[in-house]
Design a protein around this motif. Structure first.
Motif, PDB file in Angstrom:
ATOM      1  N   LEU A  13     -10.025 -12.798 -50.175  1.00 38.95           N
ATOM      2  CA  LEU A  13      -9.945 -13.417 -48.852  1.00 38.95           C
ATOM      3  C   LEU A  13      -8.500 -13.641 -48.419  1.00 38.95           C
ATOM      4  O   LEU A  13      -8.166 -13.468 -47.244  1.00 38.95           O
ATOM      5  N   SER A  14      -7.635 -14.004 -49.352  1.00 38.79           N
ATOM      6  CA  SER A  14      -6.225 -14.173 -48.989  1.00 38.79           C
ATOM      7  C   SER A  14      -5.586 -12.835 -48.641  1.00 38.79           C
ATOM      8  O   SER A  14      -4.728 -12.772 -47.756  1.00 38.79           O
ATOM      9  N   GLY A  15      -5.990 -11.761 -49.288  1.00 38.51           N
ATOM     10  CA  GLY A  15      -5.499 -10.431 -48.930  1.00 38.51           C
ATOM     11  C   GLY A  15      -5.922 -10.031 -47.530  1.00 38.51           C
ATOM     12  O   GLY A  15      -5.150  -9.429 -46.779  1.00 38.51           O
ATOM     13  N   ILE A  16      -7.140 -10.392 -47.137  1.00 39.77           N
ATOM     14  CA  ILE A  16      -7.616 -10.104 -45.783  1.00 39.77           C
ATOM     15  C   ILE A  16      -6.797 -10.880 -44.759  1.00 39.77           C
ATOM     16  O   ILE A  16      -6.349 -10.321 -43.749  1.00 39.77           O
ATOM     17  N   VAL A  17      -6.570 -12.164 -45.025  1.00 35.37           N
ATOM     18  CA  VAL A  17      -5.837 -13.007 -44.072  1.00 35.37           C
ATOM     19  C   VAL A  17      -4.389 -12.539 -43.922  1.00 35.37           C
ATOM     20  O   VAL A  17      -3.886 -12.360 -42.812  1.00 35.37           O
ATOM     21  N   VAL A  18      -3.704 -12.312 -45.045  1.00 42.65           N
ATOM     22  CA  VAL A  18      -2.305 -11.894 -44.988  1.00 42.65           C
ATOM     23  C   VAL A  18      -2.189 -10.493 -44.393  1.00 42.65           C
ATOM     24  O   VAL A  18      -1.287 -10.229 -43.587  1.00 42.65           O
ATOM     25  N   GLY A  19      -3.086  -9.597 -44.745  1.00 47.00           N
ATOM     26  CA  GLY A  19      -3.052  -8.245 -44.190  1.00 47.00           C
ATOM     27  C   GLY A  19      -3.270  -8.226 -42.688  1.00 47.00           C
ATOM     28  O   GLY A  19      -2.609  -7.493 -41.953  1.00 47.00           O
ATOM     29  N   THR A  20      -4.186  -9.052 -42.199  1.00 46.63           N
ATOM     30  CA  THR A  20      -4.422  -9.147 -40.761  1.00 46.63           C
ATOM     31  C   THR A  20      -3.201  -9.732 -40.062  1.00 46.63           C
ATOM     32  O   THR A  20      -2.801  -9.255 -38.994  1.00 46.63           O
ATOM     33  N   LEU A  21      -2.598 -10.749 -40.653  1.00 46.40           N
ATOM     34  CA  LEU A  21      -1.406 -11.351 -40.074  1.00 46.40           C
ATOM     35  C   LEU A  21      -0.258 -10.345 -40.000  1.00 46.40           C
ATOM     36  O   LEU A  21       0.410 -10.222 -38.962  1.00 46.40           O
ATOM     37  N   VAL A  22      -0.021  -9.605 -41.069  1.00 51.07           N
ATOM     38  CA  VAL A  22       1.035  -8.595 -41.076  1.00 51.07           C
ATOM     39  C   VAL A  22       0.743  -7.498 -40.059  1.00 51.07           C
ATOM     40  O   VAL A  22       1.644  -7.027 -39.359  1.00 51.07           O
ATOM     41  N   GLY A  23      -0.510  -7.096 -39.937  1.00 46.84           N
ATOM     42  CA  GLY A  23      -0.881  -6.079 -38.956  1.00 46.84           C
ATOM     43  C   GLY A  23      -0.610  -6.524 -37.532  1.00 46.84           C
ATOM     44  O   GLY A  23      -0.140  -5.756 -36.696  1.00 46.84           O
ATOM     45  N   LYS A  24      -0.882  -7.783 -37.236  1.00 50.07           N
ATOM     46  CA  LYS A  24      -0.628  -8.303 -35.887  1.00 50.07           C
ATOM     47  C   LYS A  24       0.860  -8.470 -35.624  1.00 50.07           C
ATOM     48  O   LYS A  24       1.330  -8.245 -34.513  1.00 50.07           O
ATOM     49  N   ILE A  25       1.624  -8.880 -36.626  1.00 56.16           N
ATOM     50  CA  ILE A  25       3.065  -9.053 -36.449  1.00 56.16           C
ATOM     51  C   ILE A  25       3.762  -7.708 -36.257  1.00 56.16           C
ATOM     52  O   ILE A  25       4.653  -7.587 -35.416  1.00 56.16           O
ATOM     53  N   THR A  26       3.369  -6.707 -37.031  1.00 52.79           N
ATOM     54  CA  THR A  26       4.057  -5.415 -36.975  1.00 52.79           C
ATOM     55  C   THR A  26       3.579  -4.520 -35.839  1.00 52.79           C
ATOM     56  O   THR A  26       4.096  -3.415 -35.681  1.00 52.79           O
ATOM     57  N   LYS A  27       2.644  -4.967 -35.045  1.00 52.80           N
ATOM     58  CA  LYS A  27       2.139  -4.152 -33.942  1.00 52.80           C
ATOM     59  C   LYS A  27       3.229  -3.856 -32.910  1.00 52.80           C
ATOM     60  O   LYS A  27       3.254  -2.796 -32.316  1.00 52.80           O
ATOM     61  N   GLY A  28       4.150  -4.787 -32.710  1.00 53.62           N
ATOM     62  CA  GLY A  28       5.210  -4.600 -31.722  1.00 53.62           C
ATOM     63  C   GLY A  28       6.460  -3.924 -32.253  1.00 53.62           C
ATOM     64  O   GLY A  28       7.374  -3.626 -31.491  1.00 53.62           O
ATOM     65  N   ILE A  29       6.548  -3.676 -33.557  1.00 52.91           N
ATOM     66  CA  ILE A  29       7.723  -3.043 -34.156  1.00 52.91           C
ATOM     67  C   ILE A  29       7.438  -1.551 -34.281  1.00 52.91           C
ATOM     68  O   ILE A  29       6.480  -1.145 -34.927  1.00 52.91           O
ATOM     69  N   SER A  30       8.300  -0.735 -33.683  1.00 53.59           N
ATOM     70  CA  SER A  30       8.000   0.691 -33.548  1.00 53.59           C
ATOM     71  C   SER A  30       7.861   1.414 -34.882  1.00 53.59           C
ATOM     72  O   SER A  30       6.944   2.216 -35.056  1.00 53.59           O
ATOM     73  N   PHE A  31       8.748   1.160 -35.858  1.00 52.56           N
ATOM     74  CA  PHE A  31       8.664   1.900 -37.115  1.00 52.56           C
ATOM     75  C   PHE A  31       7.654   1.315 -38.096  1.00 52.56           C
ATOM     76  O   PHE A  31       7.380   1.911 -39.130  1.00 52.56           O
ATOM     77  N   LEU A  32       7.076   0.162 -37.779  1.00 54.16           N
ATOM     78  CA  LEU A  32       6.024  -0.426 -38.624  1.00 54.16           C
ATOM     79  C   LEU A  32       4.672  -0.459 -37.921  1.00 54.16           C
ATOM     80  O   LEU A  32       3.730  -1.052 -38.423  1.00 54.16           O
ATOM     81  N   ARG A  33       4.581   0.174 -36.771  1.00 51.55           N
ATOM     82  CA  ARG A  33       3.345   0.157 -35.990  1.00 51.55           C
ATOM     83  C   ARG A  33       2.176   0.783 -36.747  1.00 51.55           C
ATOM     84  O   ARG A  33       1.022   0.431 -36.520  1.00 51.55           O
ATOM     85  N   TRP A  34       2.458   1.682 -37.676  1.00 51.94           N
ATOM     86  CA  TRP A  34       1.390   2.353 -38.418  1.00 51.94           C
ATOM     87  C   TRP A  34       0.575   1.374 -39.269  1.00 51.94           C
ATOM     88  O   TRP A  34      -0.568   1.660 -39.615  1.00 51.94           O
ATOM     89  N   LEU A  35       1.150   0.207 -39.600  1.00 54.44           N
ATOM     90  CA  LEU A  35       0.404  -0.786 -40.376  1.00 54.44           C
ATOM     91  C   LEU A  35      -0.734  -1.420 -39.584  1.00 54.44           C
ATOM     92  O   LEU A  35      -1.680  -1.940 -40.157  1.00 54.44           O
ATOM     93  N   SER A  36      -0.653  -1.378 -38.257  1.00 54.23           N
ATOM     94  CA  SER A  36      -1.690  -2.002 -37.431  1.00 54.23           C
ATOM     95  C   SER A  36      -2.768  -1.008 -37.009  1.00 54.23           C
ATOM     96  O   SER A  36      -3.702  -1.391 -36.305  1.00 54.23           O
TER      97      SER A  36
END
Length: 83
Positions: A13-36
């Motif tokens: 469950l912590s992996g799901i929460v942290v992964g979702t948070l990282v995906g939302k944060i990196t959505k606006g960064i062009s070279f990390l957009r692939w994580l979202s």
């Protein structure tokens, strides 16, 4: 459920929460957009069940992104190494 199973559930469950948070944060960064990138599957509209006195609505939607999958695996590996 034994102690080890509870630890794996908490790590999952912590992996799901942290992964979702990282995906939302990196959505606006062009070279990390692939994580979202990911898919959403489930019911778009909830299924309703009218029972006269009681009305129940059932719905499920799962948003699975690349960062969520990565962090689930990392959390489970850390859980295995620590416990």
């Amino acid at each position: 459920m034994n102690y080890k199973g509870l630890i794996y559930l908490i790590m999952f469950l912590s992996g799901i929460v942290v992964g979702t948070l990282v995906g939302k944060i990196t959505k606006g960064i062009s070279f990390l957009r692939w994580l979202s990138y990911g898919i959403v599957f489930g019911t778009k509209t909830p299924i309703s069940l009218e029972l006269g006195v009681l009305s129940l609505d059932f719905g499920l939607s799962i948003n699975l992104t690349i960062s969520c999958i990565i962090f689930i695996f990392v959390a489970l590996i850390i859980g295995r190494k620590v416990f």
